[in-house]
Design a protein around this motif. Sequence first.
Motif: not given
Length: 315
Positions: A123-133
């Motif tokens: 979940h944190s990785l998905r959040c990190a990717v979305a935050l980067g976007e």
Amino acid sequence: MESRRSGDGPHGHGYPDRARAAYRWLADKQLGDGSWFNYYQGDQVKDARLDTNVCAYVAAGLYHYLFATGDVDFCVELWPVVERAIDFVLRYQHRDGTIAWSLDPLGKRESYALLTGSSSIFHSLRCAVALGERLDVDKPSWELAAGRLGHAVANHPGAFAPKNEFAMDWYYPIFSGALVGATGMKRIDDGWERHVMDGYGVRCVSTSDWVTAAETAECVLALDALGLSSRALDLFSYTRRHRRGDGAYWTGIAYPSEVTFPDRETTSYTVSAIILAADALTSSSPAAGLFRHDSLPVPIDLAEPGCPLALVNAR
């Protein structure tokens, strides 16, 4: 890049100044390799273990902050902290996609992965990717790592240390978004009687009638993610047994004696879980859907080479 003045969120409530102070404390305490120690008391280290799940969670927290406040400028300021933390965590991803759960105080990597920890990291990785976007930063290697990890969580329970008696191992694959739809529903139904005391809440461990408010609230979020709103509301109502008159919550209650355990302990993480669950059920803030996963990109499913599922699907 989108910009917005730092300050109160779109609805004018909350404690954004305190939230920013907490993240800046994290930035100040981050170690050179991107990690943090497991526990601090004030500024003193109380547990020098490095837990990969703990380190990854800064990404989920900051993405939640962005949704709640719209404060892109502060996320730009904290982005290097997230980047270092995620890069630290991914150094310990195994060939099968799982992630080693920790390093001991001497820096020795634990050889095994935990299903709860790896689910949370997913979940944190998905959040990190979305935050980067949102910040115009592409991280394809993080997306691939998340795809490998999510596949392991959803399809290879045997890759993780056996901890089936713990409730978190039951609902975290759903809570994290690795298991959705009918598969998630089946997992909830299969473990319900074992992990839930009807009228009381979620047992921390299935072998003991010790109910914790935090795990009950997290399970509420898992149910909400599956669209089981009525069931989630019923389970959330059980947390009232833990609420004190001052608004704090007892960490746990042991039955049938109905004594608090640990003795008269209240914790900030328990209250935080309650708030997140209440927000999800009432959609009170713009961040209410974070654990419903509708605010995150659909993850890829990336099987490791030689995975039996990948070989079957390729035929």
